[in-house]
Design an enzyme around this catalytic site. Structure first.
Site, PDB file in Angstrom:
ATOM      1  N   HIS A  14       0.806  -1.197   0.054  1.00 58.77           N
ATOM      2  CA  HIS A  14       0.113  -0.131  -0.146  1.00 58.77           C
ATOM      3  C   HIS A  14       0.901   1.289  -0.033  1.00 58.77           C
ATOM      4  O   HIS A  14       2.053   1.098  -0.228  1.00 58.77           O
ATOM      5  CB  HIS A  14      -0.890  -0.070   1.240  1.00 58.77           C
ATOM      6  CG  HIS A  14      -0.187  -0.437   2.616  1.00 58.77           C
ATOM      7  ND1 HIS A  14       0.665   0.617   2.940  1.00 58.77           N
ATOM      8  CD2 HIS A  14      -0.222  -1.367   3.352  1.00 58.77           C
ATOM      9  CE1 HIS A  14       1.065   0.177   4.216  1.00 58.77           C
ATOM     10  NE2 HIS A  14       0.456  -0.971   4.467  1.00 58.77           N
ATOM     11  N   GLY A  63       1.672   3.399   2.084  1.00 57.39           N
ATOM     12  CA  GLY A  63       2.814   3.240   3.169  1.00 57.39           C
ATOM     13  C   GLY A  63       4.192   2.439   2.901  1.00 57.39           C
ATOM     14  O   GLY A  63       5.243   2.970   3.101  1.00 57.39           O
ATOM     15  N   HIS A  64       3.992   1.091   2.141  1.00 55.52           N
ATOM     16  CA  HIS A  64       5.100   0.545   1.877  1.00 55.52           C
ATOM     17  C   HIS A  64       5.885   1.415   0.657  1.00 55.52           C
ATOM     18  O   HIS A  64       6.965   1.510   0.428  1.00 55.52           O
ATOM     19  CB  HIS A  64       4.839  -0.744   0.942  1.00 55.52           C
ATOM     20  CG  HIS A  64       4.286  -1.725   2.143  1.00 55.52           C
ATOM     21  ND1 HIS A  64       2.882  -1.964   1.989  1.00 55.52           N
ATOM     22  CD2 HIS A  64       4.650  -2.427   2.972  1.00 55.52           C
ATOM     23  CE1 HIS A  64       2.679  -3.143   3.164  1.00 55.52           C
ATOM     24  NE2 HIS A  64       3.875  -3.103   3.667  1.00 55.52           N
ATOM     25  N   GLN A  66       6.306 -15.563  12.630  1.00 55.31           N
ATOM     26  CA  GLN A  66       5.994 -14.342  13.490  1.00 55.31           C
ATOM     27  C   GLN A  66       4.460 -14.089  13.577  1.00 55.31           C
ATOM     28  O   GLN A  66       3.736 -13.362  14.229  1.00 55.31           O
ATOM     29  CB  GLN A  66       6.640 -13.194  12.763  1.00 55.31           C
ATOM     30  CG  GLN A  66       5.934 -12.643  11.527  1.00 55.31           C
ATOM     31  CD  GLN A  66       6.708 -11.532  10.868  1.00 55.31           C
ATOM     32  OE1 GLN A  66       7.784 -11.546  10.453  1.00 55.31           O
ATOM     33  NE2 GLN A  66       5.811 -10.337  10.717  1.00 55.31           N
ATOM     34  N   GLY A  76       8.740   1.154   8.563  1.00 57.96           N
ATOM     35  CA  GLY A  76       7.513   2.224   9.448  1.00 57.96           C
ATOM     36  C   GLY A  76       7.445   2.218  10.604  1.00 57.96           C
ATOM     37  O   GLY A  76       7.565   1.547  11.275  1.00 57.96           O
ATOM     38  N   LYS A 124       4.743   2.494  11.801  1.00 57.70           N
ATOM     39  CA  LYS A 124       3.477   2.217  12.563  1.00 57.70           C
ATOM     40  C   LYS A 124       3.787   0.863  13.513  1.00 57.70           C
ATOM     41  O   LYS A 124       3.511   0.637  14.686  1.00 57.70           O
ATOM     42  CB  LYS A 124       2.649   1.796  11.667  1.00 57.70           C
ATOM     43  CG  LYS A 124       1.169   0.887  12.090  1.00 57.70           C
ATOM     44  CD  LYS A 124       0.471   0.454  10.978  1.00 57.70           C
ATOM     45  CE  LYS A 124       0.910  -0.769  10.355  1.00 57.70           C
ATOM     46  NZ  LYS A 124       0.719  -1.837  11.103  1.00 57.70           N
ATOM     47  N   ASP A 125       4.878   0.181  13.179  1.00 58.24           N
ATOM     48  CA  ASP A 125       5.451  -0.916  13.848  1.00 58.24           C
ATOM     49  C   ASP A 125       6.585  -0.544  14.611  1.00 58.24           C
ATOM     50  O   ASP A 125       7.550  -0.841  14.593  1.00 58.24           O
ATOM     51  CB  ASP A 125       5.681  -2.255  12.930  1.00 58.24           C
ATOM     52  CG  ASP A 125       4.508  -2.826  12.302  1.00 58.24           C
ATOM     53  OD1 ASP A 125       3.821  -3.235  12.849  1.00 58.24           O
ATOM     54  OD2 ASP A 125       4.388  -2.527  11.012  1.00 58.24           O
ATOM     55  N   SER A 147      -2.122  -0.270   6.642  1.00 56.31           N
ATOM     56  CA  SER A 147      -1.855  -1.747   6.945  1.00 56.31           C
ATOM     57  C   SER A 147      -2.266  -2.682   5.977  1.00 56.31           C
ATOM     58  O   SER A 147      -3.453  -2.389   5.384  1.00 56.31           O
ATOM     59  CB  SER A 147      -2.283  -2.101   8.461  1.00 56.31           C
ATOM     60  OG  SER A 147      -2.183  -3.436   8.596  1.00 56.31           O
TER      61      SER A 147
END
EC number: 6.3.2.1
Length: 264
Positions: free
Chosen positions: A16, A18-19, A43, A131, A133-134, A169
């Site tokens: 998306h 963000g990537h 994970q 990012g 976000k994580d 995300s």
């Protein structure tokens, strides 16, 4: 590949904006960019979550081509990464792994460390991009690199958001459209919490957020944590020279969403 600067953007696909912001930054700062697409089984602590994780490889390749036609895409199979032993290595991140996500996702950061360490060793980049976000993952990867003496610079990049404020995300693709719209509530609540943090205690702000979510039956709050931005340790009392962030995990229609915000 060290004769040219190489930037690595590790992803699990379902790309998306963000990537793409990570790819654009890597492209601006390096001669070559490698994007890995690999849904890493070790994970995931929830088998159903792994099975439902969105996979759109052809679409991802088209998206990448539009941003950087010369990007190198690395799409290993599970067998290539793990051979016949799909197990995570054990890592010690000096306690970062025991906070927040570590409390709710058993073994998650061992899985993250296993794949990221392998990707860094295979690609051998100068810089790798992740990012915010994580955010907890970002700090853990920095710790992984430091403790394993891996010669790479880990670059944290700002959270990209949808028009309504929802943190971008791959999991958002699983949300029903109406829920996706209403999920703006998460970021709006964090923004209000940031304002309150200027004059109220961390405990009061945390309790206020919990009450807000009790009034929103569409969302199931898993945790809200206000913590030191460097150590991730929960705040006991505010100190002038320390930075703090609020971290949140929420279930919406069985889809798990995380977000965070700098508070000062």
């Amino acid at each position: 590949m060290k004769s040219k600067t190489v930037g690595l953007v590790p992803t699990m696909g379902a790309l998306h904006s963000g990537h793409m912001s990570l790819v654009k930054r890597a492209s601006a700062e390096n001669n070559l960019v490698v994007v890995s697409i690999f849904v890493n089984p070790t994970q995931f602590d929830n088998k159903s979550d792994l099975e439902k994780y969105p996979r759109f490889l052809e679409k991802d390749l088209e998206t990448l081509k539009k941003v950087n036609s010369e990007v190198i895409v690395f799409t290993p199979s599970v067998e290539e990464i793990y051979a016949n032993n799909i197990n995570a290595q054990k890592f010690d991140y000096d306690g970062l792994e025991h906070e927040m996500e570590g409390k709710f996702r058993n073994g998650h950061f061992d899985g993250v460390g296993t794949i990221v360490k392998q990707l860094l060793e295979i690609v051998d980049p100068h810089k790798a991009y992740f990012g915010e976000k994580d955010y907890q993952q970002l700090l853990i990867i920095k710790k992984l690199v430091e403790k394993n003496h891996i010669p790479v610079e880990i670059v944290g990049c700002p959270i990209e958001r949808e028009n309504n404020g929802l943190a971008m995300s791959s999991r958002n693709e699983r949300l029903p459209s109406e829920t996706r719209k209403k999920a703006s509530f998460i970021f709006k609540t964090l923004l209000e919490a940031k304002e309150k943090f200027g004059t109220e205690s961390a405990l009061d702000v945390t309790n206020w957020i919990k009450e807000k979510f009790k009034q929103e039956p569409l969302f199931d709050l898993e945790y809200i944590e206000i913590a030191n931005a460097d150590t991730l340790e929960p705040i006991e009392r505010k100190r002038d020279n320390e930075k703090y962030r609020a971290f949140i995990a929420v279930y919406a229609d069985s889809v798990r969403l995380i977000d965070n915000i700098a508070l000062n």
